[in-house]
Design an enzyme around this catalytic site. Structure first.
Site, PDB file in Angstrom:
ATOM      1  N   TYR A   1      19.071  82.008 112.678  1.00  0.00           N
ATOM      2  CA  TYR A   1      18.482  80.543 113.112  1.00  0.00           C
ATOM      3  C   TYR A   1      17.548  80.860 113.934  1.00  0.00           C
ATOM      4  O   TYR A   1      17.480  81.478 115.052  1.00  0.00           O
ATOM      5  CB  TYR A   1      19.491  79.678 113.513  1.00  0.00           C
ATOM      6  CG  TYR A   1      20.717  79.219 112.640  1.00  0.00           C
ATOM      7  CD1 TYR A   1      20.853  79.963 111.222  1.00  0.00           C
ATOM      8  CD2 TYR A   1      21.394  78.348 112.745  1.00  0.00           C
ATOM      9  CE1 TYR A   1      21.626  79.488 110.286  1.00  0.00           C
ATOM     10  CE2 TYR A   1      22.631  77.843 111.683  1.00  0.00           C
ATOM     11  CZ  TYR A   1      22.446  78.623 110.586  1.00  0.00           C
ATOM     12  OH  TYR A   1      23.601  77.790 109.729  1.00  0.00           O
TER      13      TYR A   1
ATOM     14  N   HIS B   1      28.388  68.115 120.357  1.00  0.00           N
ATOM     15  CA  HIS B   1      27.407  68.797 119.776  1.00  0.00           C
ATOM     16  C   HIS B   1      26.504  69.441 120.641  1.00  0.00           C
ATOM     17  O   HIS B   1      25.538  70.475 120.031  1.00  0.00           O
ATOM     18  CB  HIS B   1      26.670  68.074 118.609  1.00  0.00           C
ATOM     19  CG  HIS B   1      25.726  68.925 117.753  1.00  0.00           C
ATOM     20  ND1 HIS B   1      24.408  68.756 117.893  1.00  0.00           N
ATOM     21  CD2 HIS B   1      26.094  69.678 116.536  1.00  0.00           C
ATOM     22  CE1 HIS B   1      23.758  69.616 116.707  1.00  0.00           C
ATOM     23  NE2 HIS B   1      24.945  70.160 116.031  1.00  0.00           N
TER      24      HIS B   1
ATOM     25  N   ARG C   1      32.387  70.560 111.263  1.00  0.00           N
ATOM     26  CA  ARG C   1      32.716  70.376 109.631  1.00  0.00           C
ATOM     27  C   ARG C   1      32.567  71.934 108.984  1.00  0.00           C
ATOM     28  O   ARG C   1      31.744  72.548 109.152  1.00  0.00           O
ATOM     29  CB  ARG C   1      31.632  69.672 108.926  1.00  0.00           C
ATOM     30  CG  ARG C   1      31.870  69.452 107.453  1.00  0.00           C
ATOM     31  CD  ARG C   1      31.044  68.420 106.727  1.00  0.00           C
ATOM     32  NE  ARG C   1      31.308  66.987 106.875  1.00  0.00           N
ATOM     33  CZ  ARG C   1      30.623  66.140 107.560  1.00  0.00           C
ATOM     34  NH1 ARG C   1      29.212  66.366 107.585  1.00  0.00           N
ATOM     35  NH2 ARG C   1      30.945  64.954 107.780  1.00  0.00           N
TER      36      ARG C   1
ATOM     37  N   HIS D   1      15.834  75.854 113.134  1.00  0.00           N
ATOM     38  CA  HIS D   1      16.824  74.834 113.712  1.00  0.00           C
ATOM     39  C   HIS D   1      16.455  74.056 115.363  1.00  0.00           C
ATOM     40  O   HIS D   1      17.209  73.455 115.727  1.00  0.00           O
ATOM     41  CB  HIS D   1      18.124  75.746 113.937  1.00  0.00           C
ATOM     42  CG  HIS D   1      19.458  75.173 114.416  1.00  0.00           C
ATOM     43  ND1 HIS D   1      20.093  75.364 115.326  1.00  0.00           N
ATOM     44  CD2 HIS D   1      20.254  74.437 113.390  1.00  0.00           C
ATOM     45  CE1 HIS D   1      21.382  74.548 115.434  1.00  0.00           C
ATOM     46  NE2 HIS D   1      21.138  73.951 114.255  1.00  0.00           N
TER      47      HIS D   1
END
Length: 709
Positions: free
Chosen positions: A472, A439, A409, A596
């Site tokens: 992250y 992912h 996205r 993360h």
């Protein structure tokens, strides 16, 4: 004792409301005066950016459900309509808090620091006004396109997220009815314009929209500008693609991306001083309800504050930048493949540099003994050295297979560019499985060596993005273990050829096998507790909202398992429910870096097991994505992973704990040592690099506890 119904809606928090609470925790960092001023500005900017995406995707999805007549309740027992009502109520309060923070705290603090942001063009001095008018004529006026609305010209299309100035205009010398006109604030011009130095040590700036508003009369010659005010719309930007019907997924996504600019308006932001007539015109044309209009007391779209962080000369008002340190035990000139053969390598970013991950692909691309490179790419940087290395590898005759996830996205357009470039370079590019996002974070290098073919694998919790790896917190391992290598080959065969392996040696892969693996591990811990053995689960992730996993955690808690959760964002689980979640604690850490990593620990009767991976405990990760969770089997690496969990569970500065009433509270520091986990890891990494030591054991000795307040 009656059997407990773990699916009771009273046991769950609505996902969207939990997310708003998470954004409120980020806003808390902007309000925290212990943070440096420019970092507070950055956190306020992040809350604004987050809220934009939330409305464009999550609220838009709920509105789609309402339009479709979908009334199924969520796990917390709320229909889409009820969720939207509660979201708007909570979001309005959040926005009010945002602008109270800006107006009452940050603006005065900026003035004290020597920066004055002029937010009303009426306050310009004659000299400043002359400069602004000239700047407008030379730099802004040629770019603008003023648009009026009348019987011959319909209401113009207003682009998603664009900042605009709406105006009411009348013909000069006539008492005609006011017409609507609008002009888009150009995105290619800096929004913060520095004004000339007046020699008093104060750096003065003005916003671009204020300059345009001050010169609106030059855009509509022959008209009087009755009033002018900024506004902005947020549109439905959620991509809905029927992959079964799409002959070419890449072309279908390219087509859908164009439609993002003109989706249904989900939210309208207007200046709070806008008069009713202008507001009513916008409300009618955008077809929004009153509760979808957000009256803003300050600059609309605070994301510009992120760019203010780059203003030079104010280093004392910023967190001292951190430089990622070398990976312990891995020398710069050492043969990376030899180092991996000697021992599995643990990576903890951004405390340890991301360079070895980049070098892993770069060296494989140049190594004449490397036969093949296979990698998944979800989000990569704008000028990715990894993508460049993959293209070079193909040019060098390696067999290169890259899965580029086109449905990542808001990175779709970027990934389409990379996919086309890699294909031109001779890489075999695949777009994943129909209906699933890929992912997982995995790289496989196949190398010919003296004793035969050897497979080297990198597995991680974060993206192959050298830029975000500095921001992250993520973990990863590099290994040439045979069991992992076989599984890695099976993963890529599954992705490219749709062949499901009969079994997995070590990896747990979604969407077919991962959910069952987690359920099995949680239930095993519950059995240990029922047998009177110590039972313990520690799980760190971004979000927790899968109802089945939560139900399993409730059952394990009821059986006596100690469960410690570190959940950065959404958490639909409730703590403190009698006989259900009394043994569960949840903490969220929001700090300089974005947490993360996904880490999972199970005590297993003393035979401890550690896992890391790309998946959160969310339905989309477990059921609708290709995810990989991998074991950490090396005892030294297990010590390192446990060390990370121990430090985060001991954080008393940035951690907030979930309360039974669904609120989050800062840790009570009385009698506890002051410890910021992220600062601790930074200092530890620097210390290791200086001493060239191996990773720390799980025993740590932070500073002595502060005196009770």
């Amino acid at each position: 004792m009656a059997e407990i119904n773990y699916s009771n809606p009273a046991y769950y928090t609505n996902r969207e409301l939990s997310w708003l609470d998470f954004n409120l925790r980020i806003l808390g960092e902007a309000r925290d005066k212990e943070n440096p001023l420019f970092d507070r500005l950055k956190f306020l900017s992040i809350t604004s950016s987050n809220l934009d995406e939330f409305f464009m995707v999550r609220v838009a999805s709920l509105k789609d459900q309402v339009h479709a007549g979908y009334n199924k309740k969520d796990i917390a027992g709320q229909t889409p309509t009820e969720q939207i009502e509660k979201i708007n109520a909570k979001a309005h309060k959040l926005v009010t808090t945002q602008y109270n923070t800006w107006n009452r705290s940050l603006l005065p603090a900026l003035r004290d620091a020597g920066i004055e942001l002029i937010t009303e063009h009426q306050r310009l001095t004659p000299g400043q006004r002359a400069y602004v008018d000239q700047y407008f004529e030379e730099n802004i006026y040629p770019v603008l396109t003023p648009m009026a609305m009348d019987s011959a010209r319909p209401f113009p299309l207003i682009r998603n997220k664009s900042l605009n100035i709406g105006a009411l205009i009348t013909k000069k010398g006539e008492k005609s009815k006011a017409q609507f006109a609008t002009v888009q604030v150009p995105g290619g011009i800096p929004r913060v314009i520095e004004l000339p130095d007046e020699g008093d040590g104060v750096q003065r700036c003005i916003l671009l929209e204020e300059i345009i508003e001050a010169n609106m009369d030059k855009l509509f010659l022959g008209y009087d500008v009755v009033s002018a005010h900024p506004y902005r719309v947020m549109r439905n930007a959620d991509l809905t693609i029927d992959e079964d019907e799409a002959e070419d997924l890449l072309k279908e996504i390219e087509k859908k991306l164009k439609g993002r600019q003109w989706g249904e308006v989900i939210r309208l932001e207007i200046e709070d001083t806008m008069e009713d007539k202008l507001r009513k015109i916008l409300r009618k044309e955008f077809d929004v309800r009153e509760e979808e209009i957000y009256k803003i007391s300050g600059p609309i779209d605070l994301t510009f504050l992120f760019k203010m962080y780059g203003i030079e000369g104010f280093d004392d008002f910023k967190v001292k930048p951190y430089t990622p340190q070398p990976v312990p035990g891995l020398g710069d000139e050492e043969d990376l493949f030899a180092a991996i053969r000697r021992k599995d390598i643990f990576l903890h970013h951004p405390y340890m540099t991301f360079d070895p991950v980049v070098q892993f692909v770069q060296k494989a691309a140049q190594d004449p003994n490397v036969l093949a490179i296979k990698q998944t790419l979800y989000r990569v940087s704008g000028n990715s050295p990894i993508v460049a290395a993959l293209a070079k590898a193909a040019d060098n005759g390696k067999q290169v297979t890259v899965l580029v996830e086109l449905k990542a996205r808001f990175d779709e357009e970027n990934n389409i560019i990379w996919a086309k470039m890699l294909e031109k370079a001779g890489c075999h590019v695949i777009y994943g499985l129909v209906g699933l996002k890929t992912h997982s974070k995995i790289t496989l290098v196949v190398r010919r060596e003296e004793d035969g073919i050897r497979r080297y694998v990198h597995l991680g919790t974060g993206n192959y993005n050298d830029s975000t790896a500095k921001l992250y917190t993520d973990c990863g391992i590099m290994t040439c273990a045979e069991n992992i290598g076989e599984d890695a080959t099976a993963v890529f065969n599954m992705l490219s050829g749709y062949s499901e392996p009969r079994r997995w040696n070590s990896l747990a892969v979604a969407p077919i096998w991962l959910r069952g693996k987690f359920v099995e591990l949680i239930r095993r811990e519950a059995e240990h507790a029922k047998a009177g053995q110590p039972a313990h689960i520690i799980a760190k992730m971004n979000s927790l909202c899968d109802p089945d996993i939560i139900a399993e955690l409730y059952a394990a808690s009821a059986a006596g398992v100690k469960i410690e959760l570190i959940v950065r964002g959404i958490c639909c689980l409730k703590v403190g429910i009698p006989n259900v979640s009394e043994n569960i604690t949840v903490r969220s850490i929001v700090g300089t870096f974005l947490e993360h990593a996904r880490i999972f620990y199970f005590r297993n009767g003393g035979e401890e097991e550690y896992y890391m991976g790309s998946a959160d405990w969310m339905p989309r990760n477990l059921d609708r994505r290709v995810e990989i969770v991998f074991p950490v089997e090396d005892p030294d690496l297990q010590e390192e992973v446990r060390h990370i969990l121990d430090i985060q569970l001991a954080d008393t500065i940035k951690a907030q704990e979930l309360q039974p009433d669904d609120t989050y509270e800062r840790i009570d520091r009385r009698g506890k040592m002051p410890l910021c986990a992220q600062d601790f890891f930074c200092e530890e990494a620097v210390d290791r690099a200086r001493k060239k030591t191996q990773p720390m054991s799980r025993t740590f000795k932070p500073a002595e506890p502060a005196e009770e307040e």
